[in-house]
Design a protein around this motif. Structure first.
Motif, PDB file in Angstrom:
ATOM      1  N   ARG A  21       0.849  -1.199   0.000  1.00 44.48           N
ATOM      2  CA  ARG A  21       0.000   0.000   0.000  1.00 44.48           C
ATOM      3  C   ARG A  21       0.885   1.249   0.000  1.00 44.48           C
ATOM      4  O   ARG A  21       0.656   2.186  -0.765  1.00 44.48           O
ATOM      5  N   THR A  22       1.901   1.257   0.831  1.00 42.31           N
ATOM      6  CA  THR A  22       2.830   2.385   0.875  1.00 42.31           C
ATOM      7  C   THR A  22       3.582   2.531  -0.443  1.00 42.31           C
ATOM      8  O   THR A  22       3.730   3.639  -0.953  1.00 42.31           O
ATOM      9  N   PHE A  23       4.046   1.426  -1.022  1.00 45.10           N
ATOM     10  CA  PHE A  23       4.782   1.449  -2.285  1.00 45.10           C
ATOM     11  C   PHE A  23       3.937   2.041  -3.409  1.00 45.10           C
ATOM     12  O   PHE A  23       4.374   2.955  -4.123  1.00 45.10           O
ATOM     13  N   TYR A  24       2.725   1.536  -3.583  1.00 42.57           N
ATOM     14  CA  TYR A  24       1.881   2.014  -4.684  1.00 42.57           C
ATOM     15  C   TYR A  24       1.487   3.476  -4.487  1.00 42.57           C
ATOM     16  O   TYR A  24       1.440   4.250  -5.442  1.00 42.57           O
ATOM     17  N   ARG A  25       1.257   3.879  -3.253  1.00 40.55           N
ATOM     18  CA  ARG A  25       0.861   5.255  -2.973  1.00 40.55           C
ATOM     19  C   ARG A  25       2.051   6.211  -3.027  1.00 40.55           C
ATOM     20  O   ARG A  25       1.991   7.240  -3.704  1.00 40.55           O
ATOM     21  N   GLU A  26       3.149   5.876  -2.347  1.00 36.89           N
ATOM     22  CA  GLU A  26       4.237   6.838  -2.182  1.00 36.89           C
ATOM     23  C   GLU A  26       5.329   6.722  -3.234  1.00 36.89           C
ATOM     24  O   GLU A  26       5.909   7.727  -3.622  1.00 36.89           O
ATOM     25  N   VAL A  27       5.654   5.522  -3.678  1.00 35.46           N
ATOM     26  CA  VAL A  27       6.705   5.370  -4.688  1.00 35.46           C
ATOM     27  C   VAL A  27       6.135   5.568  -6.092  1.00 35.46           C
ATOM     28  O   VAL A  27       6.665   6.345  -6.877  1.00 35.46           O
ATOM     29  N   LEU A  28       5.021   4.897  -6.394  1.00 34.55           N
ATOM     30  CA  LEU A  28       4.425   5.034  -7.728  1.00 34.55           C
ATOM     31  C   LEU A  28       3.544   6.268  -7.848  1.00 34.55           C
ATOM     32  O   LEU A  28       3.206   6.681  -8.957  1.00 34.55           O
ATOM     33  N   GLY A  29       3.141   6.841  -6.727  1.00 33.29           N
ATOM     34  CA  GLY A  29       2.328   8.058  -6.763  1.00 33.29           C
ATOM     35  C   GLY A  29       0.870   7.818  -7.101  1.00 33.29           C
ATOM     36  O   GLY A  29       0.180   8.716  -7.576  1.00 33.29           O
ATOM     37  N   CYS A  30       0.381   6.614  -6.831  1.00 33.78           N
ATOM     38  CA  CYS A  30      -1.015   6.283  -7.128  1.00 33.78           C
ATOM     39  C   CYS A  30      -1.942   6.879  -6.078  1.00 33.78           C
ATOM     40  O   CYS A  30      -1.655   6.824  -4.884  1.00 33.78           O
ATOM     41  N   GLU A  31      -3.078   7.402  -6.539  1.00 27.05           N
ATOM     42  CA  GLU A  31      -4.094   7.857  -5.606  1.00 27.05           C
ATOM     43  C   GLU A  31      -4.851   6.636  -5.108  1.00 27.05           C
ATOM     44  O   GLU A  31      -5.224   5.759  -5.890  1.00 27.05           O
ATOM     45  N   GLU A  32      -5.055   6.599  -3.797  1.00 25.74           N
ATOM     46  CA  GLU A  32      -5.753   5.467  -3.197  1.00 25.74           C
ATOM     47  C   GLU A  32      -7.253   5.679  -3.260  1.00 25.74           C
ATOM     48  O   GLU A  32      -7.742   6.785  -3.050  1.00 25.74           O
ATOM     49  N   GLY A  33      -7.978   4.592  -3.559  1.00 26.26           N
ATOM     50  CA  GLY A  33      -9.439   4.627  -3.590  1.00 26.26           C
ATOM     51  C   GLY A  33     -10.013   3.839  -2.432  1.00 26.26           C
ATOM     52  O   GLY A  33      -9.526   3.932  -1.308  1.00 26.26           O
ATOM     53  N   ARG A  34     -11.001   3.020  -2.730  1.00 27.89           N
ATOM     54  CA  ARG A  34     -11.649   2.209  -1.701  1.00 27.89           C
ATOM     55  C   ARG A  34     -10.668   1.168  -1.163  1.00 27.89           C
ATOM     56  O   ARG A  34      -9.704   0.806  -1.827  1.00 27.89           O
ATOM     57  N   SER A  35     -10.993   0.650   0.046  1.00 27.20           N
ATOM     58  CA  SER A  35     -10.135  -0.386   0.626  1.00 27.20           C
ATOM     59  C   SER A  35     -10.896  -1.165   1.684  1.00 27.20           C
ATOM     60  O   SER A  35     -11.966  -0.760   2.124  1.00 27.20           O
ATOM     61  N   SER A  36     -10.307  -2.295   2.058  1.00 25.55           N
ATOM     62  CA  SER A  36     -10.812  -3.099   3.178  1.00 25.55           C
ATOM     63  C   SER A  36      -9.586  -3.640   3.905  1.00 25.55           C
ATOM     64  O   SER A  36      -8.457  -3.245   3.615  1.00 25.55           O
ATOM     65  N   ASP A  37      -9.806  -4.593   4.795  1.00 23.44           N
ATOM     66  CA  ASP A  37      -8.679  -5.219   5.488  1.00 23.44           C
ATOM     67  C   ASP A  37      -7.878  -6.128   4.562  1.00 23.44           C
ATOM     68  O   ASP A  37      -6.784  -6.548   4.917  1.00 23.44           O
ATOM     69  N   HIS A  38      -8.427  -6.463   3.382  1.00 25.26           N
ATOM     70  CA  HIS A  38      -7.798  -7.442   2.491  1.00 25.26           C
ATOM     71  C   HIS A  38      -7.447  -6.913   1.112  1.00 25.26           C
ATOM     72  O   HIS A  38      -6.844  -7.637   0.323  1.00 25.26           O
ATOM     73  N   TRP A  39      -7.829  -5.681   0.779  1.00 24.92           N
ATOM     74  CA  TRP A  39      -7.549  -5.146  -0.548  1.00 24.92           C
ATOM     75  C   TRP A  39      -7.558  -3.620  -0.526  1.00 24.92           C
ATOM     76  O   TRP A  39      -8.153  -3.011   0.359  1.00 24.92           O
ATOM     77  N   VAL A  40      -6.876  -3.033  -1.530  1.00 28.86           N
ATOM     78  CA  VAL A  40      -6.827  -1.573  -1.690  1.00 28.86           C
ATOM     79  C   VAL A  40      -6.879  -1.254  -3.185  1.00 28.86           C
ATOM     80  O   VAL A  40      -6.120  -1.820  -3.965  1.00 28.86           O
ATOM     81  N   ASP A  41      -7.772  -0.336  -3.572  1.00 30.86           N
ATOM     82  CA  ASP A  41      -7.864   0.171  -4.945  1.00 30.86           C
ATOM     83  C   ASP A  41      -6.883   1.322  -5.140  1.00 30.86           C
ATOM     84  O   ASP A  41      -6.743   2.163  -4.252  1.00 30.86           O
TER      85      ASP A  41
END
Length: 141
Positions: A21-41
């Motif tokens: 989650r940190t990698f996709y958000r902070e390294v790749l710069g992806c905006e985070e969408g919906r999420s649960s305990d088992h997945w993140v958009d």
């Protein structure tokens, strides 16, 4: 033929949801969408990438030869605009991303000439980002 871009959806298995989650958000710069305990958009250049928790399985990285390089299989990624690729690859270098295949020009001077790079996310999933100077050559033979 005029191409229209339709967003794709891909689900990626990860064994450490927080780290990825940190990698996709902070390294790749992806905006985070919906999420649960088992997945993140995530929004990856207008495409929906969903990281899903899956227990870790030990697999060897398989590769196939392409243009003298060992391309990881499977892999996923996005075709970017030429200038976006250049900026994105420099940003990844500045963040210390370790490349499986450093950014370079593949098939230089041939049909399908493209900029490409490969690296792994923290779960070991191979990502490829590429760009064509001439997008009409995306599927050229």
């Amino acid at each position: 033929m005029k191409r229209t871009i339709t967003p794709f959806h891909v689900a990626i298995p990860v064994h450490n949801l927080a780290e990825c989650r940190t990698f996709y958000r902070e390294v790749l710069g992806c905006e985070e969408g919906r999420s649960s305990d088992h997945w993140v958009d995530f929004d990856l250049f207008g495409h929906q990438v969903v990281i899903h928790y899956k227990p870790k399985v030990q697999e060897d990285l398989h590769t196939n030869p392409v243009d003298g390089k060992n391309v990881p299989v499977p892999h996923y990624g996005v075709v970017l605009a030429w200038d976006t690729f250049q900026t994105f690859s420099e940003d990844l270098k500045s963040k210390g991303v370790t490349f499986v295949i450093e950014p370079y020009i593949r098939f230089a001077g041939e049909v399908g000439e493209q900029a490409t790079m490969f690296f792994l996310d923290p779960a070991g999933n191979a990502l490829e980002f590429k760009a064509f100077k001439d997008m009409d050559q995306l599927f050229a033979k």
